[in-house]
Scaffold this motif. Structure first.
Motif, mmCIF file in Angstrom:
data_model
loop_
_atom_site.group_PDB
_atom_site.id
_atom_site.type_symbol
_atom_site.label_atom_id
_atom_site.label_comp_id
_atom_site.label_asym_id
_atom_site.label_seq_id
_atom_site.Cartn_x
_atom_site.Cartn_y
_atom_site.Cartn_z
ATOM 1 N N TYR A 43 0.821 -1.215 0.000
ATOM 2 C CA TYR A 43 0.000 0.000 0.000
ATOM 3 C C TYR A 43 0.854 1.263 0.000
ATOM 4 O O TYR A 43 0.476 2.269 -0.609
ATOM 5 C CB TYR A 43 -1.003 -0.021 1.155
ATOM 6 C CG TYR A 43 -2.142 -0.960 0.847
ATOM 7 C CD1 TYR A 43 -3.058 -0.653 -0.156
ATOM 8 C CD2 TYR A 43 -2.276 -2.165 1.514
ATOM 9 C CE1 TYR A 43 -4.089 -1.527 -0.482
ATOM 10 C CE2 TYR A 43 -3.303 -3.039 1.200
ATOM 11 C CZ TYR A 43 -4.213 -2.712 0.197
ATOM 12 O OH TYR A 43 -5.220 -3.576 -0.127
ATOM 13 N N TRP A 44 2.007 1.230 0.640
ATOM 14 C CA TRP A 44 2.901 2.389 0.576
ATOM 15 C C TRP A 44 3.438 2.572 -0.843
ATOM 16 O O TRP A 44 3.636 3.704 -1.285
ATOM 17 C CB TRP A 44 4.036 2.258 1.583
ATOM 18 C CG TRP A 44 3.593 2.575 2.988
ATOM 19 C CD1 TRP A 44 2.524 3.336 3.372
ATOM 20 C CD2 TRP A 44 4.216 2.144 4.190
ATOM 21 N NE1 TRP A 44 2.441 3.400 4.741
ATOM 22 C CE2 TRP A 44 3.469 2.677 5.273
ATOM 23 C CE3 TRP A 44 5.326 1.358 4.474
ATOM 24 C CZ2 TRP A 44 3.807 2.469 6.597
ATOM 25 C CZ3 TRP A 44 5.660 1.150 5.797
ATOM 26 C CH2 TRP A 44 4.907 1.694 6.855
ATOM 27 N N ASP A 69 5.313 10.836 2.209
ATOM 28 C CA ASP A 69 5.471 10.102 3.468
ATOM 29 C C ASP A 69 5.586 8.603 3.209
ATOM 30 O O ASP A 69 6.374 7.905 3.847
ATOM 31 C CB ASP A 69 4.300 10.384 4.420
ATOM 32 C CG ASP A 69 4.297 11.815 4.926
ATOM 33 O OD1 ASP A 69 5.392 12.388 5.101
ATOM 34 O OD2 ASP A 69 3.201 12.362 5.148
ATOM 35 N N ALA A 70 4.799 8.113 2.267
ATOM 36 C CA ALA A 70 4.891 6.704 1.893
ATOM 37 C C ALA A 70 6.248 6.415 1.274
ATOM 38 O O ALA A 70 6.869 5.385 1.554
ATOM 39 C CB ALA A 70 3.776 6.337 0.917
ATOM 40 N N ARG A 71 6.720 7.331 0.442
ATOM 41 C CA ARG A 71 8.032 7.171 -0.190
ATOM 42 C C ARG A 71 9.125 7.122 0.882
ATOM 43 O O ARG A 71 10.034 6.307 0.809
ATOM 44 C CB ARG A 71 8.253 8.332 -1.159
ATOM 45 C CG ARG A 71 9.518 8.279 -1.932
ATOM 46 C CD ARG A 71 9.540 7.241 -3.001
ATOM 47 N NE ARG A 71 8.613 7.490 -4.084
ATOM 48 C CZ ARG A 71 8.490 6.673 -5.113
ATOM 49 N NH1 ARG A 71 9.248 5.599 -5.232
ATOM 50 N NH2 ARG A 71 7.620 6.911 -6.063
ATOM 51 N N LYS A 109 17.326 6.101 -3.341
ATOM 52 C CA LYS A 109 16.486 6.553 -4.455
ATOM 53 C C LYS A 109 15.104 6.985 -3.960
ATOM 54 O O LYS A 109 14.559 7.992 -4.417
ATOM 55 C CB LYS A 109 16.403 5.479 -5.531
ATOM 56 C CG LYS A 109 17.728 5.351 -6.286
ATOM 57 C CD LYS A 109 17.701 4.281 -7.333
ATOM 58 C CE LYS A 109 19.083 4.205 -7.987
ATOM 59 N NZ LYS A 109 19.169 3.178 -8.992
ATOM 60 N N HIS A 110 14.547 6.224 -3.014
ATOM 61 C CA HIS A 110 13.268 6.639 -2.412
ATOM 62 C C HIS A 110 13.428 7.970 -1.702
ATOM 63 O O HIS A 110 12.584 8.866 -1.838
ATOM 64 C CB HIS A 110 12.767 5.584 -1.419
ATOM 65 C CG HIS A 110 12.155 4.376 -2.058
ATOM 66 N ND1 HIS A 110 11.052 4.433 -2.882
ATOM 67 C CD2 HIS A 110 12.486 3.067 -1.987
ATOM 68 C CE1 HIS A 110 10.734 3.222 -3.292
ATOM 69 N NE2 HIS A 110 11.595 2.366 -2.758
ATOM 70 N N GLU A 122 12.225 14.799 6.293
ATOM 71 C CA GLU A 122 12.837 13.602 6.870
ATOM 72 C C GLU A 122 13.706 12.878 5.847
ATOM 73 O O GLU A 122 14.799 12.402 6.167
ATOM 74 C CB GLU A 122 11.765 12.654 7.413
ATOM 75 C CG GLU A 122 11.052 13.188 8.635
ATOM 76 C CD GLU A 122 9.921 12.281 9.063
ATOM 77 O OE1 GLU A 122 9.958 11.815 10.216
ATOM 78 O OE2 GLU A 122 9.014 12.039 8.235
ATOM 79 N N SER A 123 13.230 12.812 4.621
ATOM 80 C CA SER A 123 14.020 12.177 3.562
ATOM 81 C C SER A 123 15.282 12.986 3.288
ATOM 82 O O SER A 123 16.358 12.420 3.079
ATOM 83 C CB SER A 123 13.200 12.049 2.284
ATOM 84 O OG SER A 123 12.123 11.171 2.481
#
Length: 190
Positions: A107-108, A118-120, A138-139, A150-151
């Motif tokens: 689902y993410w 956020d899912a990434r 990469k994500h 955050e990423s």
């Protein structure tokens, strides 16, 4: 979405700027507006109902399973953040099987393909924990480019980037593009 926002916030406008109806005078009326939009297959309204059932708010009983059902329907109608919530429910076991990371990841992935940063980020974190640093970075780069702080912090820390840079998974140009995209997204938000 605008009607839902106007209904829930009860701002100072006399009429909703979207549907030109008077603002609600009670929580019950707000819920009825949201339900009316949900019946019309409004993905954001269905997503909002799922959230309200999940937390048991605004006069609705807490019903975790119903919340997940609503999010699944909203996701089918194109709401990426609804798929993010379904993934989170599976990851944490709220209203579904506890700790089902395979389904959470599925689902993410759907949410990430729909643009949910956020899912990434969560996918990047999962790949990092599994030792798939190339996929993780990469994500993180994609999510940071969409403005996810955050990423960006994961990239900026250096360890993960350095390892991926040395192994050839990412280039200096990838890093610079992510930096520019992250800054542009933050500037646009401001």
């Amino acid at each position: 979405m605008g009607c839902i926002h106007a209904a829930l916030t009860g701002d100072d406008r006399e009429l909703c700027p979207f549907c030109r109806t008077p603002k609600s005078t009670s929580e019950e009326e707000s819920i009825e507006w949201i339900k009316k939009r949900a019946v019309a297959d409004d993905a954001m309204a269905i997503h909002q109902l799922g959230y309200l059932y999940d937390i048991g708010s605004v006069g609705l009983p807490q019903d975790l399973e119903r919340g997940v059902e609503m999010w699944l329907r909203a996701g089918e109608l194109g709401c990426a953040s609804a798929y993010y919530n379904v993934g989170h429910a599976y990851h944490s076991g709220r209203g579904v099987d506890a700790g089902d990371t395979k389904t959470a990841k599925y689902y993410w992935e759907l949410a990430a393909m729909g643009g949910d940063e956020d899912a990434r980020y969560n996918l990047g974190t999962m790949e990092k924990k599994r030792g798939n640093h190339g996929r993780a970075i990469k994500h993180f780069i994609i999510a940071a480019g969409a403005g996810d702080d955050e990423s960006w912090e994961e990239i900026r820390k250096g360890f993960l980037f350095q390892e991926c840079y040395l192994s050839g998974h990412v280039t200096k140009d990838d890093f610079e593009k992510a930096l520019r995209a992250h800054q542009t997204a933050k500037d646009e938000t401001s």
